[in-house]
Design a protein around this motif. Structure first.
Motif: not given
Length: 174
Positions: A4-33
Motif C-alpha cells: 500500500a505504501t509503494v502504491v501511494f508513493l507511486l501516486i505521489g510520484g506521478a503527481g510530482a512528475l505531472v507538476l514537473a512537466l507542467s513547469l517545463v511546458g504546460a502547453e504540452l499537457l493541454h491536449l484539448a483546450h
C-alpha cells in the motif's frame, strides 16, 4: 515497506512528475483546450495527486497498513492533505499568472537616454554605444554626424531600428 505504501508513493510520484512537466511546458499537457475551472488546472491536479500519494504513503507506513481498513484511513488522510494543497496550488498559480509586470522596452524608449561610446563612431559608418534601458546596460550600433572617440558621453536623439541609434555628444568636442 508495504504494498500500500509503494502504491501511494507511486501516486505521489506521478503527481510530482505531472507538476514537473507542467513547469517545463504546460502547453504540452493541454491536449484539448477546454475551459475548465481553475480547480481542474494542471497545477491543481498535480498538487492534489502528489499530496494524496505522499500523505497516504506516510500514513500507511505509520499505521503499518496491511488491512483494508488501515489502507482506507491512509487514503482518507491523503485526501485531507490533498484538498488544501490543491487549493494552494490554484491560488499560487493564479497569483503568478496575474502578476503585474513592467512593459517591454521598445526602441522609442532608447530616445533620450545617456550613454558612452564603446567602439569609436566613424564619419561614414557606425560604432557602438552602451546605454542603460530599464536599468540594464545594452550595447547598440550608433551613428553620429561627426566622428566620436571611445569613451565619449552621448545622448540618443533617434532610434531608427531596434539595434541602432543616432547620437550626439553630451560635451562638445574640441
Amino acid at each position: 515497506m508495504d504494498a500500500a505504501t509503494v502504491v501511494f508513493l507511486l501516486i505521489g510520484g506521478a503527481g510530482a512528475l505531472v507538476l514537473a512537466l507542467s513547469l517545463v511546458g504546460a502547453e504540452l499537457l493541454h491536449l484539448a483546450h477546454l475551459d475548465l475551472p481553475d480547480f481542474f488546472s494542471v497545477e491543481a491536479v498535480a498538487g492534489f495527486v502528489g499530496a494524496l500519494g505522499f500523505a497516504g504513503a506516510i500514513t500507511s507506513e505509520l499505521l503499518g497498513a496491511r488491512t483494508p481498513g488501515a489502507i482506507t484511513v491512509a487514503a482518507g488522510v491523503g485526501v485531507l492533505a490533498a484538498l488544501p494543497t490543491a487549493y494552494l496550488a490554484v491560488r499560487l498559480s493564479r497569483a503568478a499568472r496575474d502578476m503585474r509586470t513592467d512593459a517591454t522596452p521598445t526602441r522609442a524608449d532608447l530616445v533620450g537616454t545617456l550613454g558612452v561610446v564603446v567602439t569609436p563612431i566613424t564619419a561614414t559608418g557606425y560604432g557602438e554605444v552602451r546605454v542603460r534601458l530599464g536599468g540594464h546596460p545594452i550595447k547598440v550600433y550608433a551613428k553620429a554626424d561627426r566622428p566620436l572617440p571611445a569613451g565619449a558621453e552621448i545622448f540618443v536623439v533617434e532610434a531608427p531600428s531596434e539595434t541602432s541609434v543616432v547620437v550626439e555628444p553630451v560635451h562638445p568636442l574640441s
